[in-house]
Design a protein around this motif. Structure first.
Motif, PDB file in Angstrom:
ATOM      1  N   LEU A 230      30.846  48.652  14.827  1.00 43.35           N
ATOM      2  CA  LEU A 230      30.571  47.073  14.637  1.00 43.35           C
ATOM      3  C   LEU A 230      30.977  45.975  15.836  1.00 43.35           C
ATOM      4  N   THR A 231      32.418  46.315  15.902  1.00 47.98           N
ATOM      5  CA  THR A 231      33.200  45.280  16.876  1.00 47.98           C
ATOM      6  C   THR A 231      32.552  45.480  18.327  1.00 47.98           C
ATOM      7  N   HIS A 232      32.396  47.019  18.810  1.00 48.02           N
ATOM      8  CA  HIS A 232      31.761  46.972  19.802  1.00 48.02           C
ATOM      9  C   HIS A 232      30.314  46.314  20.014  1.00 48.02           C
ATOM     10  N   GLU A 233      29.619  46.518  19.126  1.00 44.15           N
ATOM     11  CA  GLU A 233      28.143  45.810  19.411  1.00 44.15           C
ATOM     12  C   GLU A 233      28.091  44.365  19.305  1.00 44.15           C
ATOM     13  N   ILE A 234      29.202  43.783  18.369  1.00 43.41           N
ATOM     14  CA  ILE A 234      29.258  42.250  18.442  1.00 43.41           C
ATOM     15  C   ILE A 234      29.867  41.582  19.526  1.00 43.41           C
ATOM     16  N   MET A 235      30.866  42.422  19.961  1.00 43.45           N
ATOM     17  CA  MET A 235      31.409  41.980  21.277  1.00 43.45           C
ATOM     18  C   MET A 235      30.663  41.898  22.499  1.00 43.45           C
ATOM     19  N   ASN A 236      29.853  43.023  22.418  1.00 45.57           N
ATOM     20  CA  ASN A 236      28.936  43.087  23.439  1.00 45.57           C
ATOM     21  C   ASN A 236      27.760  41.983  23.520  1.00 45.57           C
ATOM     22  N   THR A 237      27.531  41.458  22.299  1.00 48.28           N
ATOM     23  CA  THR A 237      26.514  40.283  22.213  1.00 48.28           C
ATOM     24  C   THR A 237      27.392  38.937  22.333  1.00 48.28           C
ATOM     25  N   ILE A 238      28.523  38.765  21.994  1.00 45.79           N
ATOM     26  CA  ILE A 238      29.077  37.614  21.931  1.00 45.79           C
ATOM     27  C   ILE A 238      29.964  37.265  23.323  1.00 45.79           C
ATOM     28  N   THR A 239      30.157  38.362  24.141  1.00 49.45           N
ATOM     29  CA  THR A 239      31.094  38.125  25.456  1.00 49.45           C
ATOM     30  C   THR A 239      30.221  37.478  26.412  1.00 49.45           C
ATOM     31  N   PRO A 240      28.958  37.727  26.551  1.00 47.87           N
ATOM     32  CA  PRO A 240      27.924  37.075  27.413  1.00 47.87           C
ATOM     33  C   PRO A 240      28.006  35.592  27.209  1.00 47.87           C
ATOM     34  N   GLY A 283      21.485  35.618  21.218  1.00 50.00           N
ATOM     35  CA  GLY A 283      21.267  35.303  19.561  1.00 50.00           C
ATOM     36  C   GLY A 283      20.469  35.920  18.684  1.00 50.00           C
ATOM     37  N   GLY A 284      19.358  36.179  19.507  1.00 51.28           N
ATOM     38  CA  GLY A 284      18.024  37.048  18.781  1.00 51.28           C
ATOM     39  C   GLY A 284      18.599  38.464  18.694  1.00 51.28           C
ATOM     40  N   ASN A 285      19.083  39.037  19.716  1.00 50.89           N
ATOM     41  CA  ASN A 285      19.582  40.547  19.518  1.00 50.89           C
ATOM     42  C   ASN A 285      20.514  40.754  18.452  1.00 50.89           C
ATOM     43  N   LEU A 286      21.623  39.506  18.041  1.00 48.93           N
ATOM     44  CA  LEU A 286      22.423  39.370  17.321  1.00 48.93           C
ATOM     45  C   LEU A 286      21.798  39.615  15.730  1.00 48.93           C
ATOM     46  N   MET A 287      20.826  38.766  15.894  1.00 51.77           N
ATOM     47  CA  MET A 287      20.035  38.563  14.452  1.00 51.77           C
ATOM     48  C   MET A 287      19.404  39.735  14.263  1.00 51.77           C
ATOM     49  N   ASP A 288      18.679  40.547  15.095  1.00 49.83           N
ATOM     50  CA  ASP A 288      18.121  41.661  14.956  1.00 49.83           C
ATOM     51  C   ASP A 288      19.232  42.684  14.511  1.00 49.83           C
ATOM     52  N   PHE A 289      20.549  42.701  14.947  1.00 47.12           N
ATOM     53  CA  PHE A 289      21.547  43.737  14.676  1.00 47.12           C
ATOM     54  C   PHE A 289      21.863  43.608  13.032  1.00 47.12           C
ATOM     55  N   VAL A 290      22.105  42.131  12.663  1.00 44.41           N
ATOM     56  CA  VAL A 290      22.400  41.772  11.469  1.00 44.41           C
ATOM     57  C   VAL A 290      21.361  42.206  10.202  1.00 44.41           C
ATOM     58  N   GLN A 291      19.849  42.007  10.975  1.00 47.04           N
ATOM     59  CA  GLN A 291      18.864  42.580  10.124  1.00 47.04           C
ATOM     60  C   GLN A 291      18.799  43.994   9.730  1.00 47.04           C
ATOM     61  N   SER A 292      19.046  44.715  11.073  1.00 46.53           N
ATOM     62  CA  SER A 292      19.191  46.191  10.709  1.00 46.53           C
ATOM     63  C   SER A 292      20.368  46.803   9.787  1.00 46.53           C
ATOM     64  N   TYR A 293      21.321  45.818   9.719  1.00 44.86           N
ATOM     65  CA  TYR A 293      22.543  46.170   8.916  1.00 44.86           C
ATOM     66  C   TYR A 293      21.984  46.007   7.420  1.00 44.86           C
ATOM     67  N   ARG A 294      21.348  44.728   7.365  1.00 46.73           N
ATOM     68  CA  ARG A 294      20.901  44.340   6.001  1.00 46.73           C
ATOM     69  C   ARG A 294      19.841  45.656   5.470  1.00 46.73           C
TER      70      ARG A 294
END
Length: 449
Positions: A230-240, A283-294
């Motif tokens: 999770l940290t890896h995925e979120i950091m890959n999205t947030i860093t850019p 941001g859209g990718n992060l939302m998709d990621f959160v949706q897949s988590y849900r």
């Protein structure tokens, strides 16, 4: 040596008796009745002595075996006799008695040694006969169940009625997991049963182990892996997003003060628009990621029904796109027995199979003579299964333990929840999922029901 001396004694006695009998008959026919009468009397004495000799030998041997049977090793025969053969027989019986006594003592010591190991074992061990009597229970199992002494499986009713029901249905080679709760703690007990035969009596050997600590360690390890992914995925999205935001801010702020409108250039506006587009995309990718988590956390309870396996696999094969099939040299379906059925949620298991087949097809991309085989059948223990096999490059050994971790993926695209979701669906069906992969030979994913 003893047997030879006894045989010689018997032969001599029989020869003497035979000669005496012949002489008696000879003198009788010669009408020498007095001498024949004396020889007849002598013949009777010789016969009596022979019977006594044989009986004496037989009694000694009978006494010896009775003593051995009763584990009485104090029996000793005199070794100084006038009859050499009996003396040697007594000596041999005493030697044999001593040897058997030594073996018996070694056996007792060995038995005591193994019993002590079983008593001190960290795993609970008990044996149960066909009538439910507990013939042996070590201290560990009594401590795990918090009950002493254990004499019959009916006592489990006083511990937990569900535990008694579990033992009542326990069969050889069964493995069960039971959560036992009491006023002190909760225990996660793993039970394994094995059939043994002791002195012609069929017994059930049951081992009981508290795996609560192991489960805690496994759960902690799973959380560590999940948090790492999770940290890896979120950091890959947030860093850019952070980097682009800092770049845009430099266009409109100077030493924490807004810049004048006249200082804003056209290229600043263009770069800002591009940066905002990237931020929107991330941001859209992060939302998709959160949706897949849900979606991973909200898998519905299976709506089970009886489904013919052949129909299920034909449907999965049909749902694969023509392009995927064209890339393959072969995609095969095999069901044994042909009338096999599964009590499942058809939509969920179909989703699992499609996901596994797609993964197999992707692993075969660019490979000649690629094959995918979907198999269904029953194990030797009657457990039903579905297997998706491919002859692709296999899964690297360093990744095999990670593939079921949610959001872990080696692909350029995808959320990485496919396999973890498949495993969760199998758990909801009361089954499991395992993988076997050999580098450069292929991979098989098996769903066990």
């Amino acid at each position: 040596m003893v047997s030879r001396n006894i045989y010689i004694q018997l032969i001599i006695r029989i020869v003497v008796i035979s000669l005496t009998a012949l002489l008696t008959a000879s003198f009788y026919f010669k009408e020498r009745y007095l001498l024949s009468g004396f020889l007849l009397f002598l013949l009777g004495i010789q016969t009596y002595v022979l019977i006594q000799y044989i009986n004496q030998t037989n009694r000694k041997i009978a006494y010896f075996f009775d003593a051995i049977k009763n584990e009485d090793f104090t029996l000793r025969f005199p070794e100084k006799l006038s009859v050499k053969s009996l003396e040697e027989l007594n000596h041999s019986l005493n030697m044999l008695n001593g040897m058997i006594q030594d073996i018996h003592l070694k056996k007792q010591a060995q038995e005591h040694y193994y019993q002590e190991i079983i008593r001190q074992a960290a795993i609970g061990i008990l044996t149960i006969n066909s009538k439910g009597h507990i013939l042996f229970a070590n201290g560990t199992v009594e401590k795990l169940l918090n009950y002493h002494p254990l004499n019959h499986v009916k006592q489990f009713n006083q511990i937990d009625t569900k535990l008694y029901a579990l033992f009542a249905d326990l069969e050889p080679f069964d493995g069960k997991v039971f959560q036992l709760s009491n006023e002190r703690e909760n225990s996660q007990l793993a039970l394994k049963a094995t059939a043994i035969n002791v002195d012609g009596e069929a017994l059930l050997l049951v081992t009981v182990q508290d795996i609560h600590k192991e489960l805690d360690e496994k759960e902690t390890d799973s959380w560590v892996r999940l948090i790492r992914v999770l940290t890896h995925e979120i950091m890959n999205t947030i860093t850019p997003i952070t980097s682009i935001s800092e770049s845009i801010l430099k266009y409109f702020k100077n030493k924490n003060e807004p810049v004048a409108l006249s200082d804003v250039r056209q290229d600043h506006i263009v770069n800002t628009a591009k940066g905002l587009e990237v931020i929107k995309e991330q941001g859209g990718n992060l939302m998709d990621f959160v949706q897949s988590y849900r979606s991973f956390l909200s898998v519905p309870k299976p709506d089970k029904k009886l489904v013919p396996v052949m129909d299920l696999l034909d449907k999965v094969k049909l749902l694969m796109t023509p392009d995927n099939v064209q890339e393959m040299n072969e995609i095969a379906v095999e069901v044994k027995p042909e009338g096999l059925s599964l009590f499942i949620d058809e939509k969920q298991i179909t989703q699992n199979l499609i996901n596994l087949v797609k993964n197999a097809l992707q692993s075969l991309k660019g490979q000649e003579n690629g094959k995918v085989r979907i198999q269904a059948g029953e194990t030797g223990k009657g457990q039903k299964y579905l297997t998706v096999w491919d002859n692709g490059p296999g899964i690297p050994a360093d990744l095999i333990d990670e593939i079921f971790v949610p959001f872990f993926t080696t692909k350029d695209s995808g959320t990485g929840i496919g396999l973890s979701l498949s495993k969760q669906i199998m758990h909801l069906h009361g089954g499991g999922m395992k993988v076997h992969s050999t580098p450069e030979s292929g991979t098989a994913f098996t769903m066990l029901f």
